[in-house]
Design an enzyme around this catalytic site. Structure first.
Site, PDB file in Angstrom:
ATOM      1  N   ASP A 111       0.834  -1.199   0.000  1.00 23.12           N
ATOM      2  CA  ASP A 111       0.000   0.000   0.000  1.00 23.12           C
ATOM      3  C   ASP A 111       0.870   1.251   0.000  1.00 23.12           C
ATOM      4  OD1 ASP A 111      -2.587   1.496   0.474  1.00 23.12           O
ATOM      5  OD2 ASP A 111      -1.532   1.985   2.322  1.00 23.12           O
ATOM      6  N   GLU A 124      -2.042  -5.476  -3.541  1.00 13.94           N
ATOM      7  CA  GLU A 124      -1.091  -4.717  -2.725  1.00 13.94           C
ATOM      8  C   GLU A 124      -0.042  -5.657  -2.132  1.00 13.94           C
ATOM      9  OE1 GLU A 124      -3.749  -0.917  -1.227  1.00 13.94           O
ATOM     10  OE2 GLU A 124      -3.661  -2.702   0.029  1.00 13.94           O
TER      11      GLU A 124
END
Length: 227
Positions: free
Chosen positions: A44, A116
């Site tokens: 992320d 992610e």
């Protein structure tokens, strides 16, 4: 599981030196404590950094607020889930039987988290250059059209429409602080959703950007983008 990963690596455009990192990135928390949550956290951060850099480079005339909206549109759960579906990531997820039976491999949140996680695992396997290249490949077409994506409904509008569709009052925004940091002003804003007793906070270099950030956090907590 590992027998099917070369095809996914081909689609990603990256071959892992340590394929166990890729396997871990595809392992949902329902499978136990050895899962992709830490890789998701790492991915992320890398995703946000790479996307911000690409937007800065590709749109030299865009204002900070517009860049923020474009970044939000590109890294939001729905966008990442779309990319994950295009890559066929759902076919390779490791899920507990109950989650699999409930079609967890189709959920935006699980798919986005896995993507992610893959970005994070690529960083650990091949360094920042590899992770950055993978991120750009995954988002290439969307980066090219980010300006139009950013003009779509912004988080404040989506939150307001979500609440109005349920006959709930509009959210309220208030500035918590406005201070100078490194010769630039930074705002912190709170979004108050009275009907849900929900408070969320956002930050930005302008009040508008901070409000958009706070609205995005509220949408995530409400699960509004899952609908």
């Amino acid at each position: 599981m590992t027998d099917s990963l070369p095809e996914l690596e081909r689609r990603l455009g990256y071959r892992f030196k340590d394929v166990e990192l890729l396997t871990l990135a595809l392992t949902h928390r329902s499978c136990g404590s050895h899962n992709n949550e830490r890789l998701e956290f790492l991915g992320d951060a890398i995703l946000g950094f790479v996307v911000a850099g690409e937007l800065y480079r590709c749109y030299p005339d865009a204002r900070e607020d517009d860049l923020t909206l474009m970044r939000i549109a590109l890294v939001r759960k729905e966008t990442l889930a779309e990319v994950a579906r295009e890559l066929g990531i759902g076919d390779h997820l490791l899920l507990a039987p109950g989650v699999k039976r409930s079609a967890g491999f189709r959920l935006d949140s699980i798919l986005a988290d896995a993507l992610e996680g893959i970005i994070g695992s690529t960083y650990l396997d091949g360094g920042m250059r590899s992770a950055s290249a993978l991120t750009r490949r995954c988002l290439r077409s969307r980066l090219a059209t980010a300006e139009s994506i950013g003009r779509r409904k912004d988080p404040k509008t989506r939150l307001q429409e979500f609440l109005q569709g349920r006959s709930e009052p509009r959210p309220e925004y208030s500035v918590l602080s406005a201070r100078e940091h490194d010769h630039a002003e930074r705002f912190e804003v709170e979004c108050w959703v009275e009907s849900r007793r929900l408070r969320s906070r956002g930050n930005g270099s302008s009040r508008r950007a901070a409000e958009q950030n706070a609205a995005e956090v509220a949408l995530e907590r409400l699960g509004a983008d899952d609908e």
